[in-house]
Scaffold this motif. Structure first.
Motif, PDB file in Angstrom:
ATOM      1  N   UNK A 178      42.996  35.964  31.451  1.00  0.00           N
ATOM      2  CA  UNK A 178      42.100  36.197  30.321  1.00  0.00           C
ATOM      3  C   UNK A 178      40.663  36.420  30.759  1.00  0.00           C
ATOM      4  N   UNK A 179      40.358  36.043  32.016  1.00  0.00           N
ATOM      5  CA  UNK A 179      39.006  36.251  32.537  1.00  0.00           C
ATOM      6  C   UNK A 179      38.837  37.683  33.015  1.00  0.00           C
ATOM      7  N   UNK A 180      37.597  38.200  33.044  1.00  0.00           N
ATOM      8  CA  UNK A 180      37.387  39.552  33.572  1.00  0.00           C
ATOM      9  C   UNK A 180      37.700  39.619  35.052  1.00  0.00           C
ATOM     10  N   UNK A 181      38.278  40.722  35.489  1.00  0.00           N
ATOM     11  CA  UNK A 181      38.606  40.908  36.899  1.00  0.00           C
ATOM     12  C   UNK A 181      37.332  41.145  37.695  1.00  0.00           C
ATOM     13  N   UNK A 182      37.111  40.409  38.797  1.00  0.00           N
ATOM     14  CA  UNK A 182      35.908  40.631  39.609  1.00  0.00           C
ATOM     15  C   UNK A 182      35.862  42.067  40.108  1.00  0.00           C
ATOM     16  N   UNK A 183      34.667  42.670  40.126  1.00  0.00           N
ATOM     17  CA  UNK A 183      34.569  44.070  40.583  1.00  0.00           C
ATOM     18  C   UNK A 183      34.930  44.247  42.047  1.00  0.00           C
ATOM     19  N   UNK A 184      34.695  43.243  42.873  1.00  0.00           N
ATOM     20  CA  UNK A 184      35.042  43.328  44.290  1.00  0.00           C
ATOM     21  C   UNK A 184      36.547  43.116  44.440  1.00  0.00           C
ATOM     22  N   UNK A 185      37.285  44.072  45.038  1.00  0.00           N
ATOM     23  CA  UNK A 185      38.739  43.939  45.146  1.00  0.00           C
ATOM     24  C   UNK A 185      39.167  42.741  45.991  1.00  0.00           C
ATOM     25  N   UNK A 186      38.384  42.396  47.021  1.00  0.00           N
ATOM     26  CA  UNK A 186      38.730  41.242  47.836  1.00  0.00           C
ATOM     27  C   UNK A 186      38.610  39.965  47.007  1.00  0.00           C
ATOM     28  N   UNK A 187      37.523  39.848  46.234  1.00  0.00           N
ATOM     29  CA  UNK A 187      37.367  38.697  45.350  1.00  0.00           C
ATOM     30  C   UNK A 187      38.485  38.642  44.315  1.00  0.00           C
ATOM     31  N   UNK A 188      38.867  39.813  43.830  1.00  0.00           N
ATOM     32  CA  UNK A 188      39.946  39.860  42.843  1.00  0.00           C
ATOM     33  C   UNK A 188      41.249  39.314  43.429  1.00  0.00           C
ATOM     34  N   UNK A 189      41.547  39.696  44.683  1.00  0.00           N
ATOM     35  CA  UNK A 189      42.755  39.191  45.337  1.00  0.00           C
ATOM     36  C   UNK A 189      42.665  37.685  45.558  1.00  0.00           C
ATOM     37  N   UNK A 190      41.475  37.240  45.955  1.00  0.00           N
ATOM     38  CA  UNK A 190      41.283  35.815  46.188  1.00  0.00           C
ATOM     39  C   UNK A 190      41.508  35.024  44.898  1.00  0.00           C
ATOM     40  N   UNK A 191      40.929  35.496  43.793  1.00  0.00           N
ATOM     41  CA  UNK A 191      41.098  34.811  42.520  1.00  0.00           C
ATOM     42  C   UNK A 191      42.545  34.859  42.050  1.00  0.00           C
ATOM     43  N   UNK A 192      43.247  35.916  42.406  1.00  0.00           N
ATOM     44  CA  UNK A 192      44.651  36.015  42.005  1.00  0.00           C
ATOM     45  C   UNK A 192      45.499  34.942  42.688  1.00  0.00           C
ATOM     46  N   UNK A 193      45.086  34.540  43.911  1.00  0.00           N
ATOM     47  CA  UNK A 193      45.835  33.508  44.635  1.00  0.00           C
ATOM     48  C   UNK A 193      45.402  32.088  44.281  1.00  0.00           C
ATOM     49  N   UNK A 194      44.303  31.944  43.567  1.00  0.00           N
ATOM     50  CA  UNK A 194      43.791  30.612  43.274  1.00  0.00           C
ATOM     51  C   UNK A 194      44.792  29.735  42.516  1.00  0.00           C
ATOM     52  N   UNK A 195      45.478  30.248  41.483  1.00  0.00           N
ATOM     53  CA  UNK A 195      46.465  29.389  40.803  1.00  0.00           C
ATOM     54  C   UNK A 195      47.530  28.850  41.750  1.00  0.00           C
ATOM     55  N   UNK A 196      47.990  29.682  42.687  1.00  0.00           N
ATOM     56  CA  UNK A 196      49.006  29.245  43.635  1.00  0.00           C
ATOM     57  C   UNK A 196      48.443  28.175  44.575  1.00  0.00           C
ATOM     58  N   UNK A 197      47.216  28.407  45.057  1.00  0.00           N
ATOM     59  CA  UNK A 197      46.584  27.441  45.958  1.00  0.00           C
ATOM     60  C   UNK A 197      46.405  26.097  45.259  1.00  0.00           C
ATOM     61  N   UNK A 198      45.906  26.139  44.019  1.00  0.00           N
ATOM     62  CA  UNK A 198      45.673  24.895  43.280  1.00  0.00           C
ATOM     63  C   UNK A 198      46.987  24.199  42.930  1.00  0.00           C
ATOM     64  N   UNK A 199      48.030  24.987  42.725  1.00  0.00           N
ATOM     65  CA  UNK A 199      49.333  24.384  42.429  1.00  0.00           C
ATOM     66  C   UNK A 199      49.806  23.531  43.596  1.00  0.00           C
ATOM     67  N   UNK A 200      49.671  24.048  44.815  1.00  0.00           N
ATOM     68  CA  UNK A 200      50.071  23.279  45.989  1.00  0.00           C
ATOM     69  C   UNK A 200      49.127  22.104  46.233  1.00  0.00           C
ATOM     70  N   UNK A 201      47.824  22.300  45.994  1.00  0.00           N
ATOM     71  CA  UNK A 201      46.857  21.239  46.243  1.00  0.00           C
ATOM     72  C   UNK A 201      47.056  20.062  45.288  1.00  0.00           C
ATOM     73  N   UNK A 202      47.370  20.353  44.020  1.00  0.00           N
ATOM     74  CA  UNK A 202      47.503  19.293  43.031  1.00  0.00           C
ATOM     75  C   UNK A 202      48.907  18.718  42.953  1.00  0.00           C
TER      76      UNK A 202
END
Length: 588
Positions: A522-546
């Motif tokens: 629901x958030x806007x996609x970051x204009x930087x494609x690398x940042x966009x990829x990083x944010x796309x992996x954040x849910x997975x990273x946080x899932x393992x961390x928590x």
């Protein structure tokens, strides 16, 4: 290149985190094995003028009769006091079990020296006049008063030194966890005597700690109004480096009132002067026994003593009085002792952390909701709704800004494509677009920054308060303070095997990851494609961390994400409706 380095750093960090989880479990197992293999060792030397050491069971004469014990029975405690040496070395909490299993053993606070992890309290004297016989760790005391020791059933321990002095320890206990000991020297001799009374709590093994950075375990106390905390490793280093003081002293100071002891995650054993207006000498001590494994060699002690010897004149009685807390760190119980007995900052035995001003009110709010609804999980959910309502204005402003940025994404992409050879001009045009549309691209950060201490304070409440310990939710969650026991990699119990700890992926962590993924969408996609990829992996990273976090915290985060998704969806929909209405008015 910088973006590639960022991704590589994140990948290395995750690898280190997972590798640590693999390494940590064998280390803990080895420590526990070392403790189990250790034999009971002699007590450490006490500081000069404080006490004489008690002999070990191995040094006792085989022909000597076994020591007698005074039973202890209160509504919340059971156990006994060893009359040989006046050691309170057997204490069990009636209301707490080791696990959620109904037949699990009761939690044991104190254990005798004959067991693997000796932990006890003791009262005694040191002779300072060079001639007075004082009781020591080998003294057999007699009991005056009918046992067992309990509320409204005080007892007195008595010992006659045969020189005209009688030593007494008057013991009482309340209906919770507080003992009171009045040490008396009754002098019937013709000459005055001088003795130094003391009380102490000792651990003759290094306990296995949870090892969390955010949780303090070890020495703790409030001396002259200041909170003193020393973890075992730090105290060991301080004792080794001490210069000019007693050997093995990590901290020693005079204090008016206060208290000091050992804290575990949920349990506390601490000494406090009965009269909080008198001067005392308090100390944290450590020594090590030679020839033993590292985990078994350490000797830890907290003691309180009079700052100078006390004198009992001929025909007079000299007294020294302290309290001993040994039990569960219940918030309201500690508050009651702080207020009712005047023990300075006694509630700070619970490690509420830097955000104490948030953490403790959060606890009271959640506990009140628990009293109303009868379930801590439901209380957390309702409390989360209240927090969302409190931050609604800030969050709404941020979500409106993000919704507008999402609507502007095509225009922003067009600016980038048009000025791909001139990044400075592209940035300038984007800033102009933000100004025209009245959007602050950083506005979404403020609510997040404000909610960080709120999240951490709630984490502390769930993690350190015993009221949350073994509190059930619904279904398979039988302890909100422990990680969710289910695991995707065993197909939630269908496959009979135990995966490595880093592969623990419980159901609630997966639910949390899904809610976070939807929220990110629901958030806007970051204009930087690398940042966009990083944010796309954040849910997975946080899932393992928590995954290994307390289930209550993961449930909170999942519920908070769902509320955020609903709020974002509502605001985004409202924003689109407003834009359509504006366009319709403009076209007319």
């Amino acid at each position: 290149m910088d973006n590639k380095r960022l991704l590589l750093a994140i990948a290395i960090s995750v690898a280190i985190l997972l590798g640590f989880e693999l390494w940590k479990r064998p280390g803990v197992q080895q420590q526990q094995q070392a403790q189990q293999q250790a034999q009971t060792a002699p007590t450490m030397p006490l500081p000069p003028g404080t006490a004489s050491p008690a002999p070990t069971a191995n040094n006792e004469s085989p022909a000597r009769a076994a020591a007698e014990h005074l039973p202890i029975d209160t509504p919340r405690l059971s156990g006994s006091l060893n009359l040989r040496g006046a050691r309170l070395d057997d204490l069990v909490l009636k209301n707490y079990r080791e696990t959620v299993a109904p037949n699990s053993p009761l939690v044991r606070i104190f254990a005798p020296r004959e067991e693997l992890a000796p932990y006890y309290a003791q009262w005694g004297w040191t002779a300072t006049d060079g001639r007075t016989r004082v009781p020591d760790g080998d003294t057999d005391w007699t009991v005056q008063g009918a046992g067992p020791l309990g509320p409204d059933r005080p007892v007195t321990l008595r010992w006659d030194n045969g020189q005209g002095q009688v030593f007494e320890i008057g013991l009482s206990v309340d209906s919770n966890y507080m003992f009171t000991a009045e040490q008396r020297v009754i002098n019937s001799a013709a000459e005055p005597v001088q003795v130094l009374p003391w009380s102490r709590v000792r651990r003759e093994r290094t306990p296995t700690t949870a090892g969390y950075y955010i949780l303090h375990e070890g020495f703790v106390g409030v001396l002259d109004g200041r909170l003193q905390e020393e973890k075992y490793a730090a105290a060991k280093d301080a004792a080794a480096k001490a210069q000019g003081g007693a050997a093995g002293t990590a901290l020693e100071q005079e204090t008016t009132g206060g208290w000091a002891g050992f804290t575990d995650k949920y349990w506390l054993a601490a000494i406090a002067p009965t009269d909080q207006s008198v001067r005392m000498r308090a100390a944290f001590r450590h020594t090590a026994e030679a020839g033993l494994p590292a985990a078994a060699a350490d000797r830890w002690q907290v003691d309180f003593a009079a700052p100078a010897p006390i004198q009992a004149a001929s025909g007079a009685t000299a007294t020294f009085s302290t309290r001993l807390f040994a039990g569960a760190k219940e918030v309201r119980t500690l508050d009651a002792y702080r207020d009712g007995l005047g023990i300075t900052n006694f509630d700070k035995a619970i490690d509420f952390g830097w955000f104490y001003f948030l953490t403790k009110p959060f606890f009271y709010a959640i506990d009140w909701l628990f009293q109303v609804f009868g379930n801590f999980g439901i209380a957390i959910l309702i409390f989360t709704v209240a927090l969302k309502a409190l931050f609604f204005p800030l969050a709404s402003k941020a979500y409106k800004s993000m919704a507008r940025m999402k609507n502007l994404a095509p225009k922003m992409q067009e600016i980038k494509e048009r000025n791909k050879d001139d990044p400075a001009k592209a940035q300038q045009e984007m800033m102009g677009l933000y100004k025209t549309e009245k959007i602050n691209p950083a506005s979404g950060c403020l609510p997040i920054l404000i909610q960080i201490p709120v999240f951490f304070a709630l984490y502390k409440v769930l993690f350190v308060t015993i009221e949350m310990r073994q509190a059930p939710f619904f279904g398979w969650i039988r302890d909100l303070s422990a990680p969710d026991p289910t695991n995707l990699f065993t197909l939630f119990g269908l496959i009979p095997w135990t995966p490595p700890e880093f592969l623990h992926m419980p159901a609630w962590a997966i639910i949390m990851g899904i809610t976070m993924f939807v929220q990110f969408k629901l958030n806007p996609t970051p204009p930087d494609p690398v940042q966009a990829k990083l944010f796309a992996f954040m849910p997975l990273i946080f899932t393992f961390m928590l995954a290994s976090f307390p289930a209550g915290l993961v449930i909170y985060w999942s519920w908070n994400n769902l509320l955020s998704v609903a709020q974002q969806y509502y605001i985004s929909r409202h924003e689109r409706a407003e834009r359509k209405q504006t366009k319709a008015l403009a076209s007319t």
